[in-house]
Design an enzyme around this catalytic site. Structure first.
Site, mmCIF file in Angstrom:
data_model
loop_
_atom_site.group_PDB
_atom_site.id
_atom_site.type_symbol
_atom_site.label_atom_id
_atom_site.label_comp_id
_atom_site.label_asym_id
_atom_site.label_seq_id
_atom_site.Cartn_x
_atom_site.Cartn_y
_atom_site.Cartn_z
ATOM 1 N N HIS A 49 44.699 44.509 35.934
ATOM 2 C CA HIS A 49 45.141 44.020 37.245
ATOM 3 C C HIS A 49 44.801 42.532 37.470
ATOM 4 O O HIS A 49 45.654 41.740 37.849
ATOM 5 C CB HIS A 49 44.507 44.824 38.379
ATOM 6 C CG HIS A 49 44.701 46.312 38.253
ATOM 7 N ND1 HIS A 49 45.848 46.863 37.754
ATOM 8 C CD2 HIS A 49 43.912 47.360 38.596
ATOM 9 C CE1 HIS A 49 45.749 48.184 37.780
ATOM 10 N NE2 HIS A 49 44.581 48.506 38.276
ATOM 11 N N LYS A 101 33.147 47.189 43.264
ATOM 12 C CA LYS A 101 33.219 48.360 44.143
ATOM 13 C C LYS A 101 32.059 48.290 45.119
ATOM 14 O O LYS A 101 31.043 47.652 44.854
ATOM 15 C CB LYS A 101 33.127 49.632 43.315
ATOM 16 C CG LYS A 101 34.343 49.811 42.397
ATOM 17 C CD LYS A 101 34.650 51.273 42.157
ATOM 18 C CE LYS A 101 35.845 51.453 41.253
ATOM 19 N NZ LYS A 101 37.136 51.373 41.942
HETATM 20 C C1 BG6 Z 1 42.896 51.462 39.756
HETATM 21 C C2 BG6 Z 1 41.454 51.575 39.337
HETATM 22 O O1 BG6 Z 1 43.695 51.034 38.683
HETATM 23 O O2 BG6 Z 1 43.001 50.534 40.830
HETATM 24 C C3 BG6 Z 1 40.583 51.986 40.498
HETATM 25 O O3 BG6 Z 1 41.344 52.533 38.292
HETATM 26 C C4 BG6 Z 1 40.782 51.048 41.659
HETATM 27 O O4 BG6 Z 1 39.204 52.014 40.124
HETATM 28 C C5 BG6 Z 1 42.256 50.896 41.985
HETATM 29 O O5 BG6 Z 1 40.091 51.585 42.776
HETATM 30 C C6 BG6 Z 1 42.481 49.830 43.028
HETATM 31 O O6 BG6 Z 1 43.808 49.848 43.439
HETATM 32 P P1 BG6 Z 1 44.241 49.370 44.901
HETATM 33 O O7 BG6 Z 1 45.716 49.433 44.874
HETATM 34 O O8 BG6 Z 1 43.594 50.334 45.857
HETATM 35 O O9 BG6 Z 1 43.693 47.997 45.062
#
Ligand code: BG6
Length: 517
Positions: A266, A367
């Site tokens: 990401h 987190k």
């Molecule tokens: C996921 C991760 O790909 O993305 C998670 O595995 C994380 O750990 C999540 O919480 C976050 O996604 P978003 O869309 O809530 O920011």
């Protein structure tokens, strides 16, 4: 929104120019892992949203595949119950009937060839009933250990064989491998069953509206691109802060950690879209090649640089902003009591190319931070000469352009202005664009565009094999160095705080500081 805030003429013009999206044409979406979390939280609500946008028509069907034995009727009831819990929009009576008619279920063990023989028969019936013409989108919403067995069985059963008359595609969820070697191996093995153009590796961050808008913002406007480089940009900060802990995913997270879970995919994509060169066209491969080049330009780290430029953290117990007591990572379910898995990462990295040489990109994610915020902040250089002699230079604030990814999607630009009055005083002001003000609220799961694109055969927002491998290539030196130097100070930040002190120090050493989110 007030009338002053909204320039209706502009908005209406935009809408008038907007071409109506074309429905994807007949197809069956086959969901492996149909009774799992992803299906109920994201996939089904997203499909219903597409239906409500009139993008899924009569010639469409959903086939669920799962281990539990269940009749079609029970599956439909379950899906509708789950839908009621996770929907982002309500379902009309007509759409409920539409959905029920299109849902069916096949039970079986995904490693058993017999499942695929039955699935083939079932799909032939669905094609007959729903006129879906043999176009299948297989969605593997299941643990990565099953990607290969399922792809292999699909290939052996002839279910992924394409012809002029029909297409077959497979969507794979992350994680794509656990490290560079396993990612390469997975890509190689997948390529024995499927051609690269049939594989859609999903990264849900690329489905977020603001993330997609980054390219439009940069390349459809003439005024930003000329200053989007090392001559004008001082540094970039990319932050993805989460308030949640590891929730029920302790056993997965123990194998992953924040670097694998968030940065390698990401955050690297946010970085790539921020730093990439204009592609020669909006074609999938042109865009993906530019994203790849950014990752290729990230300077690889020596172990010593890992020590200097990366920070890892793990949350201990703490208190949320609303006063709730939060447990330490080490007390979460399925987490070992002396775990040294990181739940926070900060990284100062450099994109060594013509445009960005010398501009640091600071990325951080964690987190159990105090706020859920994701943003990209471009901080511009200060003016070369400050001519307001009576104004303390220190009081000038640099210009910052912030792309807010979530929540409150939008873009803001901070600049200095004169405070009204007879003395010359400067104040910092913001131009702020909120998506919602201009385009209204459009409740979505973030999966709509990705599902729609995979049905349309547009892979722009999906990872290509080489992008995945390049991402791993760049995180490997960090993973290796961390493995050789076990941490001694975990937990090093309290749940509900902004991360370890060392992350602040990382920027302080460069005379900078993290933005307060
Ligand atoms: C996921 C991760 O790909 O993305 C998670 O595995 C994380 O750990 C999540 O919480 C976050 O996604 P978003 O869309 O809530 O920011």
């Amino acid at each position: 929104m007030s009338d002053e805030k909204r320039d209706t003429a502009v908005v209406d013009e935009t809408r008038a120019l907007e071409p109506a999206a074309t429905p994807p044409g007949p197809c069956v979406m086959v969901i492996f892992g149909a009774t799992g979390d992803l299906t109920k939280r994201k996939l089904l609500p997203a499909l219903v949203n597409l239906r409500q946008e009139r993008l899924l028509g009569e010639r469409f069907a959903i086939v669920g595949v799962g281990r539990q034995t269940m009749s079609d009727e029970l599956f439909r009831d379950r899906m509708l119950e789950d839908f009621a819990q996770f929907a982002t929009r309500s379902l009309s009576v007509a759409d409920t009937a539409w959905l029920r008619k299109r849902l069916s279920y096949v039970a079986g063990d995904p490693t058993d060839p017999d499942l695929y023989t039955r699935l083939e028969r079932h799909l032939a019936e669905v094609d007959q009933r729903c006129h879906t013409e043999g176009n299948y989108l297989f969605y593997l919403a299941m643990p990565p250990s099953l990607f290969m067995p399922v792809s292999k069985h699909l290939a052996r059963a002839g279910l992924v064989a394409q012809a002029n008359t029909h297409w077959r595609r497979v969507v794979i969820e992350k994680p794509f491998g656990h490290d560079l070697a396993s990612a390469r191996d997975l890509n190689r093995r997948v390529s024995t069953c499927l051609s690269e153009s049939q594989v859609y590796r999903i990264d849900h961050y690329l489905g977020k509206e603001t993330v997609q808008n980054l390219m439009i913002f940069r390349f459809a406007n003439g005024i930003f691109e000329p200053i989007w480089n090392r001559r004008y940009v001082d540094h970039v900060q990319i932050s993805v802060a989460e308030t949640v802990g590891v929730e029920q995913r302790g056993s997965y997270y123990e194998q992953a950690g924040a670097l694998r879970d968030m940065v390698q995919n990401h955050l690297f994509m946010l970085l790539a879209l921020t730093a990439m060169e204009p592609p020669s066209s909006f074609e999938a491969d042109a865009v993906r090649s530019e994203r790849l080049k950014v990752l290729q330009a990230i300077t690889p780290f020596t172990p010593d640089e890992v020590r200097r430029y990366t920070v890892r953290g793990q949350y201990g117990d703490g208190v949320s902003t609303s006063g709730e007591r939060l447990p330490a990572y080490r007390s979460e379910d399925h987490v070992v009591r002396d775990s040294d898995v990181e739940t926070y990462v900060a990284w100062r990295l450099m994109v060594e190319n013509w445009r960005w040489a010398g501009v640091p990109f600071y990325v951080r994610t964690g987190k159990r931070l105090p706020k859920r915020v994701s943003e990209i902040a471009i901080q511009f250089k200060s003016p070369p000469f400050v001519m307001f002699r009576k104004t303390n230079v220190e009081s000038l604030q640099p210009n910052i352009l912030v792309v807010r990814i979530q929540p409150d999607e939008g873009i803001s630009l901070r600049f200095d202005a004169k405070v009204p009055g007879q003395t010359l005083r400067l104040g910092t002001v913001k131009m702020n664009f909120h998506y919602e003000d201009y385009f209204g609220e459009s409740p979505s799961t973030g999966y709509e565009t990705l599902l729609y694109d995979s049905m349309m055969g547009d892979a722009t927002l999906f990872h290509r094999a080489d992008i995945v491998e390049e991402g791993w290539e760049k995180v490997m030196p960090v993973l290796d160095a961390w493995q050789h130097e076990p941490v001694t100070d975990f937990p090093n930040y309290a749940a509900g705080s902004w991360g370890p002190e060392a992350a602040d120090e990382l920027l302080r050493r460069d005379g900078r500081s993290w933005r307060r989110l």
